[in-house]
Design a protein around this motif. Sequence first.
Motif, PDB file in Angstrom:
ATOM      1  N   ASP A  24      -2.839 -10.569  14.610  1.00 28.71           N
ATOM      2  CA  ASP A  24      -3.409 -11.576  15.511  1.00 28.71           C
ATOM      3  C   ASP A  24      -4.773 -12.047  15.023  1.00 28.71           C
ATOM      4  O   ASP A  24      -5.056 -13.246  14.999  1.00 28.71           O
ATOM      5  N   ALA A  25      -5.616 -11.112  14.624  1.00 27.44           N
ATOM      6  CA  ALA A  25      -6.969 -11.460  14.177  1.00 27.44           C
ATOM      7  C   ALA A  25      -6.942 -12.308  12.906  1.00 27.44           C
ATOM      8  O   ALA A  25      -7.770 -13.205  12.738  1.00 27.44           O
ATOM      9  N   LEU A  26      -5.984 -12.037  12.030  1.00 25.02           N
ATOM     10  CA  LEU A  26      -5.910 -12.753  10.761  1.00 25.02           C
ATOM     11  C   LEU A  26      -5.027 -13.993  10.830  1.00 25.02           C
ATOM     12  O   LEU A  26      -4.985 -14.785   9.883  1.00 25.02           O
ATOM     13  N   GLY A  27      -4.275 -14.121  11.921  1.00 22.82           N
ATOM     14  CA  GLY A  27      -3.397 -15.284  12.074  1.00 22.82           C
ATOM     15  C   GLY A  27      -2.222 -15.281  11.119  1.00 22.82           C
ATOM     16  O   GLY A  27      -1.827 -16.337  10.616  1.00 22.82           O
ATOM     17  N   ILE A  28      -1.661 -14.104  10.849  1.00 22.00           N
ATOM     18  CA  ILE A  28      -0.498 -14.011   9.962  1.00 22.00           C
ATOM     19  C   ILE A  28       0.614 -13.258  10.689  1.00 22.00           C
ATOM     20  O   ILE A  28       0.370 -12.582  11.684  1.00 22.00           O
ATOM     21  N   SER A  29       1.827 -13.367  10.151  1.00 16.28           N
ATOM     22  CA  SER A  29       2.954 -12.675  10.768  1.00 16.28           C
ATOM     23  C   SER A  29       2.838 -11.173  10.538  1.00 16.28           C
ATOM     24  O   SER A  29       2.203 -10.713   9.575  1.00 16.28           O
ATOM     25  N   ARG A  30       3.484 -10.423  11.405  1.00 18.34           N
ATOM     26  CA  ARG A  30       3.457  -8.962  11.257  1.00 18.34           C
ATOM     27  C   ARG A  30       4.196  -8.510  10.005  1.00 18.34           C
ATOM     28  O   ARG A  30       3.824  -7.528   9.375  1.00 18.34           O
ATOM     29  N   THR A  31       5.224  -9.257   9.640  1.00 21.55           N
ATOM     30  CA  THR A  31       5.961  -8.934   8.416  1.00 21.55           C
ATOM     31  C   THR A  31       5.065  -9.089   7.198  1.00 21.55           C
ATOM     32  O   THR A  31       5.024  -8.216   6.317  1.00 21.55           O
ATOM     33  N   ARG A  32       4.353 -10.193   7.150  1.00 26.64           N
ATOM     34  CA  ARG A  32       3.452 -10.441   6.024  1.00 26.64           C
ATOM     35  C   ARG A  32       2.348  -9.384   5.996  1.00 26.64           C
ATOM     36  O   ARG A  32       1.995  -8.859   4.940  1.00 26.64           O
ATOM     37  N   LEU A  33       1.803  -9.065   7.164  1.00 25.27           N
ATOM     38  CA  LEU A  33       0.774  -8.040   7.248  1.00 25.27           C
ATOM     39  C   LEU A  33       1.310  -6.696   6.771  1.00 25.27           C
ATOM     40  O   LEU A  33       0.641  -5.974   6.027  1.00 25.27           O
ATOM     41  N   SER A  34       2.521  -6.362   7.172  1.00 24.38           N
ATOM     42  CA  SER A  34       3.140  -5.103   6.779  1.00 24.38           C
ATOM     43  C   SER A  34       3.224  -4.983   5.261  1.00 24.38           C
ATOM     44  O   SER A  34       2.957  -3.909   4.701  1.00 24.38           O
ATOM     45  N   ASN A  35       3.584  -6.061   4.595  1.00 20.41           N
ATOM     46  CA  ASN A  35       3.656  -6.051   3.127  1.00 20.41           C
ATOM     47  C   ASN A  35       2.289  -5.777   2.506  1.00 20.41           C
ATOM     48  O   ASN A  35       2.167  -5.016   1.544  1.00 20.41           O
ATOM     49  N   HIS A  36       1.257  -6.392   3.077  1.00 17.44           N
ATOM     50  CA  HIS A  36      -0.091  -6.182   2.542  1.00 17.44           C
ATOM     51  C   HIS A  36      -0.589  -4.767   2.826  1.00 17.44           C
ATOM     52  O   HIS A  36      -1.239  -4.151   1.973  1.00 17.44           O
ATOM     53  N   LEU A  37      -0.286  -4.250   4.002  1.00 17.66           N
ATOM     54  CA  LEU A  37      -0.673  -2.873   4.306  1.00 17.66           C
ATOM     55  C   LEU A  37       0.029  -1.887   3.381  1.00 17.66           C
ATOM     56  O   LEU A  37      -0.566  -0.893   2.952  1.00 17.66           O
ATOM     57  N   ALA A  38       1.282  -2.167   3.044  1.00 19.73           N
ATOM     58  CA  ALA A  38       2.017  -1.308   2.104  1.00 19.73           C
ATOM     59  C   ALA A  38       1.330  -1.306   0.740  1.00 19.73           C
ATOM     60  O   ALA A  38       1.197  -0.247   0.107  1.00 19.73           O
ATOM     61  N   CYS A  39       0.883  -2.463   0.298  1.00 23.46           N
ATOM     62  CA  CYS A  39       0.173  -2.544  -0.983  1.00 23.46           C
ATOM     63  C   CYS A  39      -1.113  -1.733  -0.917  1.00 23.46           C
ATOM     64  O   CYS A  39      -1.419  -0.974  -1.843  1.00 23.46           O
ATOM     65  N   LEU A  40      -1.858  -1.883   0.175  1.00 21.04           N
ATOM     66  CA  LEU A  40      -3.114  -1.143   0.309  1.00 21.04           C
ATOM     67  C   LEU A  40      -2.879   0.365   0.379  1.00 21.04           C
ATOM     68  O   LEU A  40      -3.677   1.149  -0.145  1.00 21.04           O
ATOM     69  N   ARG A  41      -1.774   0.765   1.012  1.00 21.04           N
ATOM     70  CA  ARG A  41      -1.415   2.196   1.033  1.00 21.04           C
ATOM     71  C   ARG A  41      -1.079   2.660  -0.377  1.00 21.04           C
ATOM     72  O   ARG A  41      -1.528   3.725  -0.815  1.00 21.04           O
ATOM     73  N   ASP A  42      -0.269   1.868  -1.091  1.00 18.48           N
ATOM     74  CA  ASP A  42       0.123   2.229  -2.457  1.00 18.48           C
ATOM     75  C   ASP A  42      -1.087   2.326  -3.380  1.00 18.48           C
ATOM     76  O   ASP A  42      -1.094   3.118  -4.323  1.00 18.48           O
ATOM     77  N   CYS A  43      -2.097   1.510  -3.118  1.00 15.24           N
ATOM     78  CA  CYS A  43      -3.318   1.543  -3.918  1.00 15.24           C
ATOM     79  C   CYS A  43      -4.208   2.718  -3.535  1.00 15.24           C
ATOM     80  O   CYS A  43      -5.201   2.997  -4.201  1.00 15.24           O
ATOM     81  N   GLY A  44      -3.854   3.396  -2.438  1.00 11.74           N
ATOM     82  CA  GLY A  44      -4.624   4.550  -2.001  1.00 11.74           C
ATOM     83  C   GLY A  44      -5.874   4.219  -1.216  1.00 11.74           C
ATOM     84  O   GLY A  44      -6.747   5.062  -1.049  1.00 11.74           O
ATOM     85  N   LEU A  45      -5.968   2.981  -0.719  1.00 17.35           N
ATOM     86  CA  LEU A  45      -7.177   2.569  -0.019  1.00 17.35           C
ATOM     87  C   LEU A  45      -7.103   2.732   1.488  1.00 17.35           C
ATOM     88  O   LEU A  45      -8.141   2.850   2.144  1.00 17.35           O
ATOM     89  N   VAL A  46      -5.907   2.702   2.044  1.00 15.99           N
ATOM     90  CA  VAL A  46      -5.752   2.881   3.488  1.00 15.99           C
ATOM     91  C   VAL A  46      -4.716   3.969   3.753  1.00 15.99           C
ATOM     92  O   VAL A  46      -3.878   4.270   2.904  1.00 15.99           O
ATOM     93  N   VAL A  47      -4.818   4.545   4.935  1.00 16.60           N
ATOM     94  CA  VAL A  47      -3.839   5.531   5.371  1.00 16.60           C
ATOM     95  C   VAL A  47      -3.279   5.102   6.717  1.00 16.60           C
ATOM     96  O   VAL A  47      -3.957   4.442   7.506  1.00 16.60           O
ATOM     97  N   ALA A  48      -2.020   5.467   6.933  1.00 15.24           N
ATOM     98  CA  ALA A  48      -1.335   5.192   8.190  1.00 15.24           C
ATOM     99  C   ALA A  48      -1.273   6.497   8.973  1.00 15.24           C
ATOM    100  O   ALA A  48      -0.796   7.508   8.459  1.00 15.24           O
ATOM    101  N   ILE A  49      -1.748   6.452  10.208  1.00 17.76           N
ATOM    102  CA  ILE A  49      -1.794   7.655  11.039  1.00 17.76           C
ATOM    103  C   ILE A  49      -0.945   7.427  12.286  1.00 17.76           C
ATOM    104  O   ILE A  49      -1.225   6.509  13.064  1.00 17.76           O
TER     105      ILE A  49
END
Length: 112
Positions: free
Chosen positions: A42-67
Amino acid sequence: MLTLATDIEALARFGRALADPIRCRILLELQQGPGYPSDFADALGISRTRLSNHLACLRDCGLVVAIPDGRRTRYELADARLGHALGDLRSAVLAVEADRTCVDAETEGCCP
């Protein structure tokens, strides 16, 4: 002690994460504190699917964690030092950009 190859791989992962403006925006949101995908979308104005793909990349890069948080998943930076590093990097880039002068700009037409 880290090897040169490990150092390069770590920086390359960080660079890959920063290579996309949406991922940069997500990291800046996470720099403010943990959050949930629906709020980020909502804050970024993008779809949840698109956001999910970017979060997956950030997780794969080791920069974010999902709790897991009940039925939801909360995201946060993998290490608090990443928030400081993002702030330092942003400040440095903006400072260098503001101070940039090219002595050849007028004769060579190489810099804006």
